[in-house]
Design an enzyme around this catalytic site. Structure first.
Site, PDB file in Angstrom:
ATOM      1  N   GLN A 181      40.869  50.242  37.574  1.00  0.00           N
ATOM      2  CA  GLN A 181      40.188  50.955  38.658  1.00  0.00           C
ATOM      3  C   GLN A 181      39.467  52.204  38.184  1.00  0.00           C
ATOM      4  OE1 GLN A 181      39.528  50.021  41.637  1.00  0.00           O
ATOM      5  NE2 GLN A 181      40.857  48.248  41.830  1.00  0.00           N
ATOM      6  N   THR A 241      36.491  29.315  23.736  1.00  0.00           N
ATOM      7  CA  THR A 241      35.068  29.589  23.514  1.00  0.00           C
ATOM      8  C   THR A 241      34.629  30.769  24.371  1.00  0.00           C
ATOM      9  OG1 THR A 241      34.734  27.265  23.056  1.00  0.00           O
ATOM     10  CG2 THR A 241      32.757  28.540  23.583  1.00  0.00           C
ATOM     11  N   CYS A 329      44.816  41.654  46.558  1.00  0.00           N
ATOM     12  CA  CYS A 329      45.681  40.538  46.181  1.00  0.00           C
ATOM     13  C   CYS A 329      46.865  40.408  47.126  1.00  0.00           C
ATOM     14  CB  CYS A 329      46.160  40.724  44.754  1.00  0.00           C
ATOM     15  SG  CYS A 329      44.837  41.150  43.647  1.00  0.00           S
TER      16      CYS A 329
HETATM   17  N1  PLP Z   1      44.855  46.049  37.869  1.00  0.00           N
HETATM   18  C1  PLP Z   1      44.380  46.764  38.901  1.00  0.00           C
HETATM   19  C2  PLP Z   1      44.737  48.206  39.007  1.00  0.00           C
HETATM   20  C3  PLP Z   1      43.567  46.161  39.869  1.00  0.00           C
HETATM   21  O1  PLP Z   1      43.100  46.882  40.886  1.00  0.00           O
HETATM   22  C4  PLP Z   1      43.266  44.778  39.741  1.00  0.00           C
HETATM   23  C5  PLP Z   1      42.482  44.092  40.771  1.00  0.00           C
HETATM   24  O2  PLP Z   1      42.430  44.511  41.927  1.00  0.00           O
HETATM   25  C6  PLP Z   1      43.783  44.086  38.639  1.00  0.00           C
HETATM   26  C7  PLP Z   1      44.562  44.751  37.721  1.00  0.00           C
HETATM   27  C8  PLP Z   1      43.475  42.634  38.441  1.00  0.00           C
HETATM   28  O3  PLP Z   1      42.123  42.506  38.060  1.00  0.00           O
HETATM   29  P1  PLP Z   1      41.463  41.087  37.843  1.00  0.00           P
HETATM   30  O4  PLP Z   1      41.035  40.624  39.181  1.00  0.00           O
HETATM   31  O5  PLP Z   1      40.307  41.334  36.929  1.00  0.00           O
HETATM   32  O6  PLP Z   1      42.484  40.212  37.229  1.00  0.00           O
END
Ligand code: PLP
Length: 403
Positions: A181, A241, A329
């Site tokens: 972030q 790749t 997420c």
């Molecule tokens: N780490 C943090 C602090 C995030 O905010 C996020 C996604 O929101 C991730 C990891 C995961 O990122 P990615 O979607 O590229 O796997």
């Protein structure tokens, strides 16, 4: 309907300049960079140029310290499992209770594999207790994995200080930070203030590159085993790749971020601060989560008492306003955010959190439209809430304290 996109901590629109940079590698320059013929050497060269660009972004002269991955989740998995596998003599890991699941769940998996993991707590503002961090360091600590900026609140942890303290205690401790972030939003100098960091994760889609590309910085000499095993790509550190167009896109996005960092921060902070101030003036009983701690300039996390964040999100969505409650997420589940829980946000407010996060493409008009819509939505939801009458008539803790 004109969309107001205020969810840039979830993902960002791809910059037009990034699309242009990627185009040749999606069309005519499709060759496998490992092949021996001349056109393939051009794609291999494009990867090396991208690697050098990303290294420069972090203030590095040695571009071989940059490994390209598919996303920050992969980078975090590669960093943590890679460090653990390379250092079987040590069994203790330190992280925090407010990490993104891409670190938190990996650390929980380590506990299932028999490692001992310390999950550090945060205070009401979202800050770590440095004394608690120092006390958590042990002779068998192999890895510290602490995020740079929190995805939900924008709270920034003092990685420079934490990494220095870890190395002063024991130079063999590996220090990883998930900077997904913060990269592109605040400066990070891996030869300057971040020199004690060994591993750093980042992602393309948070910085106006596409989804599906990320990166991991691995300081030379760090004991970290490869995570994806197979071919010899990425100097034997990651098989598969290479995703040439996306790697080129990520490098272009970071080049743009470096050029615009100061201006964007000033502008983003202006938008965020105006929104924060106005919502706080117009809506009684709100918590600004993370205020009082150092914060990313683009992020506002606001909790409204006696309201469900999700119901506000649906209403905003009807007006074309895109925001988020908790991290992308975990949204879709009504579980209160683990970050706000760890910060001890009051029960009446913990479900009512909404995150607005801006990027260079947001405007003052976007903020105007949110200000126009949001306070009346909160008022409407509260009118239907059985808890609201009780809450607004009850003395507030802060008011009682000052009485
Ligand atoms: N780490 C943090 C602090 C995030 O905010 C996020 C996604 O929101 C991730 C990891 C995961 O990122 P990615 O979607 O590229 O796997």
């Amino acid at each position: 309907m004109n969309i107001i996109y205020a969810d840039n901590n979830a993902t960002t629109p791809v910059a037009p300049e990034v699309v242009e940079a990627m185009k040749p590698f999606l069309t005519t320059e499709y060759f496998n960079p490992s092949s021996m013929y001349e056109p393939a050497r051009r794609t291999a060269h494009a990867i090396q140029a991208a690697r050098a660009q990303v290294a420069r972004f972090f203030g590095l002269a040695d571009s071989s310290a940059i490994e390209f991955t598919s996303c920050a989740s992969e980078s975090n998995n590669a960093a943590i499992f890679g460090a653990v596998r390379a250092n079987p003599g040590r069994r203790h890991v330190i992280t925090t209770a407010v990490e993104h699941p891409a670190v938190l769940e990996v650390c929980k998996e380590l506990t299932r594999e028999g490692l001992d993991v310390t999950f550090l707590n945060v205070d009401r503002q979202g800050n770590l207790d440095i004394g608690e961090f120092i006390r958590a360091l042990r002779p068998d600590t192999l890895l510290v994995s602490i995020m740079h900026a929190n995805n939900e609140t924008g709270v920034i942890f003092p990685i420079e200080q934490l990494a220095r303290l870890a190395k002063e205690t024991d130079p063999a401790i590996i220090f990883h930070t998930d900077a997904t972030q913060s990269v592109g939003k605040i400066p990070i100098d891996l030869r300057g203030e971040f020199q004690n960091v060994d591993l750093l994760s980042f992602s393309g889609h948070k910085v106006h590159a596409p989804k599906g590309v990320g990166g991991l910085y691995i300081k030379r000499g760090t004991r970290c085993r490869p995570y994806l095993i197979g071919g010899h790509q990425e100097e034997g550190r990651r098989a598969g790749t290479e995703n040439v167009p996306y790697i080129v896109g990520l490098a272009k996005a970071l080049e743009l971020a470096a050029l615009g960092l100061d201006d964007e921060n000033t502008r983003g902070r202006g938008l965020r601060d105006r929104l924060e101030r106005t919502l706080e003036e117009r809506i009684p009983y709100v918590e600004i989560n993370g205020r009082g701690a150092p914060r990313l300039p683009n992020t506002l996390n606001i909790s409204c008492h006696c309201v469900e964040g999700e119901s506000l999100l649906y209403q905003m969505s009807d007006l074309g306003i895109c925001a988020s409650s908790g991290s992308a997420c975990t949204s879709g589940s009504l579980e209160p955010s683990h970050v706000l829980r760890a910060m001890k946000v009051p029960d009446a407010a913990v479900q009512g959190s909404v995150r607005f996060s801006f990027s260079r493409y947001n405007t003052e008009e976007d903020v105007d439209r949110i200000i126009e819509a949001f306070p009346s939505m909160v008022a409407n939801v509260r009118r239907m809430s059985p808890y609201w009458d009780q809450e607004k008539n009850a003395p507030r803790l802060g008011a009682m304290d000052s009485a």
